[in-house]
Design a protein around this motif. Structure first.
Motif, PDB file in Angstrom:
ATOM      1  N   LYS A 144       0.832  -1.207   0.000  1.00 30.44           N
ATOM      2  CA  LYS A 144       0.000   0.000   0.000  1.00 30.44           C
ATOM      3  C   LYS A 144       0.864   1.254   0.000  1.00 30.44           C
ATOM      4  O   LYS A 144       0.558   2.238  -0.691  1.00 30.44           O
ATOM      5  N   LEU A 145       1.952   1.227   0.739  1.00 30.38           N
ATOM      6  CA  LEU A 145       2.839   2.379   0.836  1.00 30.38           C
ATOM      7  C   LEU A 145       3.409   2.758  -0.524  1.00 30.38           C
ATOM      8  O   LEU A 145       3.603   3.940  -0.837  1.00 30.38           O
ATOM      9  N   LEU A 146       3.656   1.740  -1.347  1.00 32.11           N
ATOM     10  CA  LEU A 146       4.245   1.968  -2.667  1.00 32.11           C
ATOM     11  C   LEU A 146       3.213   1.929  -3.788  1.00 32.11           C
ATOM     12  O   LEU A 146       3.570   1.853  -4.965  1.00 32.11           O
ATOM     13  N   HIS A 147       1.929   1.963  -3.408  1.00 27.82           N
ATOM     14  CA  HIS A 147       0.833   2.043  -4.379  1.00 27.82           C
ATOM     15  C   HIS A 147       0.796   0.854  -5.344  1.00 27.82           C
ATOM     16  O   HIS A 147       0.519   1.016  -6.533  1.00 27.82           O
ATOM     17  N   ILE A 148       1.087  -0.323  -4.833  1.00 32.07           N
ATOM     18  CA  ILE A 148       1.044  -1.527  -5.669  1.00 32.07           C
ATOM     19  C   ILE A 148       0.208  -2.620  -5.004  1.00 32.07           C
ATOM     20  O   ILE A 148       0.343  -3.802  -5.345  1.00 32.07           O
ATOM     21  N   ASP A 149      -0.682  -2.237  -4.061  1.00 31.20           N
ATOM     22  CA  ASP A 149      -1.483  -3.238  -3.362  1.00 31.20           C
ATOM     23  C   ASP A 149      -2.459  -3.956  -4.292  1.00 31.20           C
ATOM     24  O   ASP A 149      -2.873  -5.084  -4.010  1.00 31.20           O
ATOM     25  N   ASP A 150      -2.823  -3.339  -5.416  1.00 26.83           N
ATOM     26  CA  ASP A 150      -3.725  -3.993  -6.364  1.00 26.83           C
ATOM     27  C   ASP A 150      -2.997  -5.007  -7.248  1.00 26.83           C
ATOM     28  O   ASP A 150      -3.637  -5.704  -8.044  1.00 26.83           O
ATOM     29  N   LEU A 151      -1.673  -5.103  -7.088  1.00 27.16           N
ATOM     30  CA  LEU A 151      -0.883  -6.028  -7.913  1.00 27.16           C
ATOM     31  C   LEU A 151      -0.455  -7.273  -7.142  1.00 27.16           C
ATOM     32  O   LEU A 151       0.304  -8.098  -7.660  1.00 27.16           O
ATOM     33  N   GLY A 162       8.240   0.048 -14.061  1.00 25.38           N
ATOM     34  CA  GLY A 162       8.122   0.914 -12.908  1.00 25.38           C
ATOM     35  C   GLY A 162       7.502   0.201 -11.719  1.00 25.38           C
ATOM     36  O   GLY A 162       7.921   0.384 -10.568  1.00 25.38           O
ATOM     37  N   GLN A 163       6.500  -0.630 -11.975  1.00 19.82           N
ATOM     38  CA  GLN A 163       5.884  -1.409 -10.906  1.00 19.82           C
ATOM     39  C   GLN A 163       6.877  -2.419 -10.333  1.00 19.82           C
ATOM     40  O   GLN A 163       6.921  -2.639  -9.117  1.00 19.82           O
ATOM     41  N   ALA A 164       7.699  -3.011 -11.198  1.00 18.88           N
ATOM     42  CA  ALA A 164       8.700  -3.975 -10.730  1.00 18.88           C
ATOM     43  C   ALA A 164       9.714  -3.317  -9.797  1.00 18.88           C
ATOM     44  O   ALA A 164      10.148  -3.921  -8.808  1.00 18.88           O
ATOM     45  N   GLN A 165      10.097  -2.056 -10.091  1.00 17.66           N
ATOM     46  CA  GLN A 165      11.031  -1.359  -9.207  1.00 17.66           C
ATOM     47  C   GLN A 165      10.411  -1.093  -7.841  1.00 17.66           C
ATOM     48  O   GLN A 165      11.072  -1.187  -6.811  1.00 17.66           O
ATOM     49  N   ARG A 166       9.120  -0.785  -7.829  1.00 18.74           N
ATOM     50  CA  ARG A 166       8.432  -0.589  -6.551  1.00 18.74           C
ATOM     51  C   ARG A 166       8.382  -1.892  -5.751  1.00 18.74           C
ATOM     52  O   ARG A 166       8.559  -1.897  -4.528  1.00 18.74           O
ATOM     53  N   VAL A 167       8.134  -3.003  -6.450  1.00 18.33           N
ATOM     54  CA  VAL A 167       8.103  -4.311  -5.780  1.00 18.33           C
ATOM     55  C   VAL A 167       9.485  -4.636  -5.211  1.00 18.33           C
ATOM     56  O   VAL A 167       9.609  -5.127  -4.082  1.00 18.33           O
ATOM     57  N   ALA A 168      10.522  -4.361  -5.986  1.00 23.98           N
ATOM     58  CA  ALA A 168      11.885  -4.641  -5.519  1.00 23.98           C
ATOM     59  C   ALA A 168      12.212  -3.834  -4.275  1.00 23.98           C
ATOM     60  O   ALA A 168      12.857  -4.334  -3.343  1.00 23.98           O
TER      61      ALA A 168
END
Length: 362
Positions: A144-151, A162-168
């Motif tokens: 949630k902090l990195l705005h990827i909770d829907d993934l 860009g999403q992969a960098q947030r996950v990393a």
């Protein structure tokens, strides 16, 4: 409140805290050679708690080797690495509480986003398995902090760069590190993605109060992202300062031309003034021969006017928000000015505003 003002306040808070708190990281005389090649030369550096530092330098200058020395992936030939009050120089990477985010994320392709993040949890936490990783509160918080909770349930092949960098980054933060290292984290992203990913990562690190180092060769990235910038050349840190200090008062003409565009002109300084092809330029320097540096935005492009340096517009490079104008002066020199507004054509005059930086001849 503007983002720029917020960043200034954050930077002041970091500086204030650094005056009283134990440094998050201290590098003391680090040296590393590979055969006859000296990659890192007596590097000393301190990082304050919660500070975001960019190490900026061209390819091959030693910045990635320095990052590996901090992470524990390389052993220095001399010098020490201290995290907080602990000397970790001889400790293996997994015992340093330092998280490394590689260039392209390096996600596990057979695990979902939530499982990748869960894999970063301490070993005892991973014993509960990855099957229900998306339900773990610590994983949910980071997503949630990195705005990827829907993934959470997607596979790495189903998300963008860009999403992969947030996950990393989320996976790196899951181990509750004292320091985060990011190695050219945005180099594989499209230009349109870099700004949003940079903003998200900076905001996340701010919220968590984690100190971080970003290694980059991109001047815009370093200046816009970091609290301080350390410029590295040929294995040495040659200047450290706030982004505006590095840009406006580079230590030498080489740094000036590497960090942003620069107009460097020969001249002779007398009583704080340099006579040049652009007229008299005010500087803060001792008398003598050398070169004066201006940033292109300090050069005004005006309609032809008597008494001002004049010449012909040779090239206009338009960027949307501004433009670079290359002018061939009547005296033979070529200079570049940065302007906003109408694009000039034909004959123009130039005028300098503000002071320049003077570098005495060697």
């Amino acid at each position: 409140m503007s983002l720029g003002l917020l960043d200034a306040e954050v930077r002041e808070a970091v500086v204030a805290e650094s005056e009283t708190a134990e440094p998050a990281l201290v590098l003391d005389g680090l040296v590393k050679s590979f055969g006859s090649t000296r990659a890192v030369r007596s590097v000393g550096l301190e990082l304050a708690p919660g500070e975001l530092l960019a190490i900026l330098g061209p390819s091959g200058c030693g910045k990635s080797t320095l990052l590996r020395l901090i992470a524990g992936l390389e052993r220095p030939d001399a010098g020490r690495v201290l995290v907080g009050d602990r000397d970790v120089t001889g400790r293996p990477a997994h015992k340093r509480r330092i998280a490394l985010v590689p260039q392209e994320g390096a996600l596990f392709p057979h695990l979902t986003v939530a499982q990748n993040v869960s894999f970063g949890l301490p070993g005892s936490a991973r014993l509960f398995g990855l099957r229900r990783a998306g339900e773990r509160p610590e994983v949910q918080r980071l997503l949630k902090l990195l705005h990827i909770d829907d993934l959470a349930d997607r596979m790495p092949a189903q998300i963008s760069g860009g999403q992969a960098q947030r996950v990393a980054l989320a996976r790196a933060l899951a181990c509750d590190p004292e320091l985060v290292l990011l190695d050219e984290p945005f180099s594989a992203l499209d230009a349109s993605l870099r700004q949003s990913v940079r903003t998200d990562i900076r905001s996340t690190l701010r919220q968590l109060g984690v100190a971080a180092i970003v290694v980059t060769h991109d001047q815009e990235e370093a200046l816009s992202l970091a609290d301080r910038v350390a410029v590295m050349q040929a294995g040495r840190i040659v200047q450290v300062g706030a982004p505006d200090e590095i840009y406006r008062a580079p230590a030498d003409s080489g740094i000036a031309q590497f960090v942003g565009n620069a107009v460097v002109l020969p001249g002779f300084c007398v009583a704080g003034c340099v006579s040049s092809c652009l007229g008299d330029i005010t500087v803060n320097a001792l008398d003598g021969a050398g070169s004066v540096m201006l940033r292109p935005e300090q050069i005004l492009v005006l309609p032809p006017a008597p008494g001002l340096p004049s010449g012909e517009v040779e090239l206009v490079t338009f960027f949307g928000h501004d433009a670079d104008v290359q002018v061939r002066l009547d005296s033979g020199e070529t200079v570049i000015a940065r302007i906003q507004g109408d694009l000039p054509r034909g004959r123009v005059s130039l005028q300098v505003r503000g002071a320049g930086c003077f570098y005495p001849a060697a």
